[in-house]
Design a protein around this motif. Structure first.
Motif, mmCIF file in Angstrom:
data_model
loop_
_atom_site.group_PDB
_atom_site.id
_atom_site.type_symbol
_atom_site.label_atom_id
_atom_site.label_comp_id
_atom_site.label_asym_id
_atom_site.label_seq_id
_atom_site.Cartn_x
_atom_site.Cartn_y
_atom_site.Cartn_z
ATOM 1 N N GLY A 1 45.829 -2.664 42.398
ATOM 2 C CA GLY A 1 46.322 -0.740 40.706
ATOM 3 C C GLY A 1 46.965 0.385 41.789
ATOM 4 O O GLY A 1 46.462 0.569 42.590
ATOM 5 N N THR A 2 47.610 0.496 41.142
ATOM 6 C CA THR A 2 48.887 2.091 41.014
ATOM 7 C C THR A 2 48.551 3.109 40.800
ATOM 8 O O THR A 2 49.721 3.857 40.368
ATOM 9 C CB THR A 2 50.557 1.976 41.452
ATOM 10 O OG1 THR A 2 50.706 1.225 40.441
ATOM 11 C CG2 THR A 2 50.866 0.604 42.592
ATOM 12 N N MET B 1 59.611 2.338 37.805
ATOM 13 C CA MET B 1 58.979 3.515 38.812
ATOM 14 C C MET B 1 58.873 3.594 40.052
ATOM 15 O O MET B 1 60.012 3.972 40.976
ATOM 16 C CB MET B 1 58.639 3.949 37.673
ATOM 17 C CG MET B 1 58.861 4.606 36.061
ATOM 18 S SD MET B 1 57.728 5.922 35.648
ATOM 19 C CE MET B 1 58.158 7.350 36.065
ATOM 20 N N LEU B 2 58.360 3.107 40.536
ATOM 21 C CA LEU B 2 58.121 3.099 41.984
ATOM 22 C C LEU B 2 58.841 2.600 42.504
ATOM 23 O O LEU B 2 59.973 3.764 43.753
ATOM 24 C CB LEU B 2 56.460 2.297 42.945
ATOM 25 C CG LEU B 2 55.666 3.655 41.768
ATOM 26 C CD1 LEU B 2 54.890 2.556 41.441
ATOM 27 C CD2 LEU B 2 55.268 4.742 42.691
ATOM 28 N N GLU B 3 59.234 1.520 42.240
ATOM 29 C CA GLU B 3 60.380 1.461 42.468
ATOM 30 C C GLU B 3 61.950 2.039 43.075
ATOM 31 O O GLU B 3 63.028 2.062 43.330
ATOM 32 C CB GLU B 3 61.499 -0.388 42.761
ATOM 33 C CG GLU B 3 60.460 -1.531 42.868
ATOM 34 C CD GLU B 3 60.539 -2.498 42.585
ATOM 35 O OE1 GLU B 3 61.305 -2.820 41.476
ATOM 36 O OE2 GLU B 3 59.943 -3.811 43.210
ATOM 37 N N LEU C 1 52.788 13.680 46.925
ATOM 38 C CA LEU C 1 52.881 12.348 46.472
ATOM 39 C C LEU C 1 54.241 10.940 47.122
ATOM 40 O O LEU C 1 54.368 10.619 47.254
ATOM 41 C CB LEU C 1 52.224 11.528 44.971
ATOM 42 C CG LEU C 1 51.921 10.125 45.282
ATOM 43 C CD1 LEU C 1 51.202 9.691 46.158
ATOM 44 C CD2 LEU C 1 51.782 10.068 43.495
ATOM 45 N N GLU C 2 55.444 12.371 46.083
ATOM 46 C CA GLU C 2 56.602 11.713 46.013
ATOM 47 C C GLU C 2 57.623 11.582 47.641
ATOM 48 O O GLU C 2 57.829 10.616 47.838
ATOM 49 C CB GLU C 2 57.576 12.102 44.945
ATOM 50 C CG GLU C 2 58.781 11.877 44.867
ATOM 51 C CD GLU C 2 59.280 12.186 43.764
ATOM 52 O OE1 GLU C 2 58.910 13.383 43.200
ATOM 53 O OE2 GLU C 2 60.825 11.685 43.702
ATOM 54 N N ASP D 1 60.462 4.307 55.655
ATOM 55 C CA ASP D 1 59.808 3.012 56.763
ATOM 56 C C ASP D 1 59.473 2.111 56.382
ATOM 57 O O ASP D 1 59.184 1.544 57.727
ATOM 58 C CB ASP D 1 58.461 4.349 58.055
ATOM 59 C CG ASP D 1 59.241 5.439 57.960
ATOM 60 O OD1 ASP D 1 60.852 5.720 57.803
ATOM 61 O OD2 ASP D 1 58.516 6.562 58.081
ATOM 62 N N ARG D 2 59.285 1.242 56.203
ATOM 63 C CA ARG D 2 59.188 -0.037 55.509
ATOM 64 C C ARG D 2 57.802 -0.382 55.271
ATOM 65 O O ARG D 2 57.634 -1.241 55.780
ATOM 66 C CB ARG D 2 59.828 -1.250 56.385
ATOM 67 C CG ARG D 2 61.914 -0.954 56.347
ATOM 68 C CD ARG D 2 62.975 -1.473 56.115
ATOM 69 N NE ARG D 2 64.138 -1.598 55.783
ATOM 70 C CZ ARG D 2 64.108 -2.163 55.171
ATOM 71 N NH1 ARG D 2 63.617 -2.982 55.312
ATOM 72 N NH2 ARG D 2 65.421 -2.229 55.133
ATOM 73 N N ARG D 3 57.493 0.912 55.765
ATOM 74 C CA ARG D 3 55.776 0.326 56.313
ATOM 75 C C ARG D 3 55.031 0.423 54.441
ATOM 76 O O ARG D 3 53.636 -0.556 54.179
ATOM 77 C CB ARG D 3 54.582 1.566 56.308
ATOM 78 C CG ARG D 3 54.843 1.858 58.274
ATOM 79 C CD ARG D 3 54.303 2.608 58.643
ATOM 80 N NE ARG D 3 53.836 3.893 58.286
ATOM 81 C CZ ARG D 3 54.954 4.462 58.638
ATOM 82 N NH1 ARG D 3 55.481 4.388 59.695
ATOM 83 N NH2 ARG D 3 54.806 5.978 58.251
ATOM 84 N N LEU D 4 55.788 0.358 53.118
ATOM 85 C CA LEU D 4 54.750 0.259 51.759
ATOM 86 C C LEU D 4 56.061 -0.039 50.685
ATOM 87 O O LEU D 4 56.772 0.477 51.271
ATOM 88 C CB LEU D 4 54.684 2.370 51.068
ATOM 89 C CG LEU D 4 54.128 2.602 49.940
ATOM 90 C CD1 LEU D 4 52.714 1.533 50.559
ATOM 91 C CD2 LEU D 4 53.850 3.860 49.757
ATOM 92 N N ARG D 5 55.152 -0.901 49.984
ATOM 93 C CA ARG D 5 56.242 -1.657 49.061
ATOM 94 C C ARG D 5 55.292 -1.577 47.906
ATOM 95 O O ARG D 5 54.639 -1.797 47.542
ATOM 96 C CB ARG D 5 57.026 -3.049 49.356
ATOM 97 C CG ARG D 5 55.781 -4.012 49.864
ATOM 98 C CD ARG D 5 56.537 -5.252 50.863
ATOM 99 N NE ARG D 5 55.585 -6.460 50.764
ATOM 100 C CZ ARG D 5 55.847 -7.049 50.587
ATOM 101 N NH1 ARG D 5 55.818 -7.495 49.276
ATOM 102 N NH2 ARG D 5 54.473 -7.884 51.146
ATOM 103 N N PHE D 6 56.538 -2.386 46.782
ATOM 104 C CA PHE D 6 55.638 -1.988 45.363
ATOM 105 C C PHE D 6 55.369 -4.024 44.987
ATOM 106 O O PHE D 6 57.427 -4.170 45.537
ATOM 107 C CB PHE D 6 56.256 -1.198 44.406
ATOM 108 C CG PHE D 6 55.906 0.104 45.075
ATOM 109 C CD1 PHE D 6 54.548 0.827 44.929
ATOM 110 C CD2 PHE D 6 56.884 1.152 45.725
ATOM 111 C CE1 PHE D 6 53.780 1.941 45.644
ATOM 112 C CE2 PHE D 6 56.065 2.825 46.094
ATOM 113 C CZ PHE D 6 54.786 2.482 46.124
#
Ligand code: NAD
Length: 438
Positions: free
Chosen positions: A7-8, A38-40, A51-52, A61-66
């Motif tokens: 859930g985003t 959108m997030l991608e 937030l953005e 930094d490659r710690r977060l992906r969707f």
């Protein structure tokens, strides 16, 4: 730690960002393809200050992906947060469909021990329900635990609230399980409250119901103030200075809205009913909240000679509160709906929430700023107290209005100053007091 957030929305996206910012590897899952797309692209599906930038930094930094691939996300993670919606049903119960779907998705991909953390606001007993769904639907006989970790963030300050919560509540079946989640939060250095699962689930509802009670109490006091000639602002200041009472949420206005207080109050009343308890106080709180905006509309009608027919009314502020684009249970919806039903013409402005409001009221006139909202208006109503409304050039506002009738539903302005400028000014819980003092 590897974390999956299902859930985003307001809760999931912020939770995912903050945990990734603390150094975890986070994958956020949503079944809404538009949101993931959108997030991608680096675009935010919701408005939340800061937030953005936070998303961008952690994605870079490659710690977060969707992803939409729940199976891959669950398999990858040690901890799975459920942050899906629990919207209200007609009867006041929360709709648990999304939680059940999320639990089934987790079950199908359970490949090694995981802690399943429920962050959505859910009734007591949901921890057991999630456990049973996973046990019934898992493909592999793998162990897991279900923890309740209710969320207390406020939209508009969600990142700050997540980084600096007053307390972190962790409901688990034992200390060992609780410690696994406590470790995740340890870098925040905030107070932690460890409970059993049911108590953690209850803490969330009891907290929101109590805050809703403070607001309805303040509004009831305001209505008495209006009738007897006292000034609610002074009364609240005097009350709130008592450390046993506290100033927070003791605000008179048009009542509470948003995606949490209304639905969580109804849900708690329903939980009480099912348990054979009549939660009279909370029912009264809900009644007061329903009546409050309509009392203000009634006053406006009187000031407009008994009818809104053919009158142009400007609405300042549409979101349920400042600094968000969230229109769920926003007071503006009730108020605009009522004014339209009685024949008014509406022109409205909000700094952020116009696009979301267009889905509810596609045919009203939206303006680009507060001055255009006032242009030619027979009356102007402040519904959401955005900062940019606090320092408007009120002489300019008056000069463009057809009639200088101002209904301030959030007590933003100084009544004496506005009267001096020639407005007929009405506010909440202080109109008569100010007139008397004139
Ligand atoms: P939201 O509606 O903004 O987001 C929920 C997200 O979950 C949506 O993007 C939806 O597409 C996604 N979703 C639903 N089912 C899914 C599934 N099976 N798989 C993947 N994604 C799925 O909701 P929110 O405001 O973030 O609230 C989430 C929960 O947190 C609710 O229970 C709410 O009561 C609670 N809560 C909200 C706030 C708040 O201020 N918004 C604060 C505290 C607690």
């Amino acid at each position: 730690m590897n974390i999956c957030v299902i859930g985003t929305g307001y809760v999931g996206l912020v939770t995912g960002c903050v945990f990734s910012d603390l150094g975890n590897e986070v994958v956020c899952v949503d079944n809404n393809p538009d949101k993931i797309a959108m997030l991608e692209r680096g675009e935010m599906p919701i408005y939340e200050p800061g937030l953005e930038e936070l998303v961008k930094r952690n994605v870079d930094d490659r710690r977060l992906r969707f992803t939409m691939d729940m199976a891959e996300a669950v398999e990858y993670s040690d901890v799975v947060f459920i942050c899906v919606g629990t919207p209200p049903k007609e009867n006041g119960d929360p709709d648990m469909t999304y939680i059940q779907e999320a639990a089934k998705g987790i079950a199908r991909s359970l490949n090694r021990y995981k802690v399943i953390v429920n962050k959505s606001t859910v009734p007591v007993g949901t921890g057991n329900m999630v456990r049973e769904i996973i046990e019934t639907n898992r493909h592999r006989n793998v162990d897991f635990d279900v923890v309740s970790n209710p969320e207390f963030l406020r939209e508009g300050s969600a990142i700050k609230d997540t980084l600096e919560p007053d307390r972190i509540v962790i409901g688990a079946r034992n200390q060992v399980v609780a410690m696994k989640i406590l470790e995740l939060y340890a870098p925040l250095e905030r107070p932690m409250i460890i409970t059993d699962v049911a108590s953690a689930e209850m803490i969330k509802y009891a907290s929101n119901a109590f805050l809703a009670t403070k607001i309805s109490f303040a509004n009831s006091i305001a209505n008495i103030c209006d009738a007897v000639g006292a000034d609610v602002i002074q009364v609240i200041k005097g009350m709130g200075s008592d450390s046993r009472i506290g100033r927070a949420f003791l605000n008179a206005g048009l009542g509470y809205g948003g995606s949490c207080f209304p639905k969580d109050s109804s849900a708690l009343v329903r939980t009480a009913e099912k348990a054979g308890v009549n939660f009279k106080v909370l029912k009264a709180v809900m009644d007061v909240n329903k009546e409050q905006p309509m009392l203000f509309v009634d006053l406006l009608r009187v000031a407009m000679d008994g009818s809104f027919k053919g009158k142009k009314i400007g609405i300042l502020g549409l979101a349920f509160k400042p600094n968000t684009d969230d229109m769920r249970d926003a007071k503006s919806v009730e108020i605009i709906g009522k004014l339209l039903a009685e024949g008014a013409e509406i022109q409205a402005y909000d700094p952020i929430a116009i696009e979301n409001t267009k889905r509810i009221f596609p045919h009203i006139c939206y303006t680009e700023n507060a001055y255009d909202t006032a242009e030619g208006a027979d009356a102007l109503m402040i519904v959401t107290e955005w900062n940019e409304f606090k320092l408007l050039n009120m002489e300019r506002i008056k000069s463009v209005m057809k009639t200088p009738l101002l209904f301030d539903g959030r007590n933003v302005y100084d009544p004496l100053q506005l009267r001096r400028l020639g407005f007929e000014y009405h506010c909440i819980g202080r109109t008569k007091a100010v007139l008397n003092g004139k």
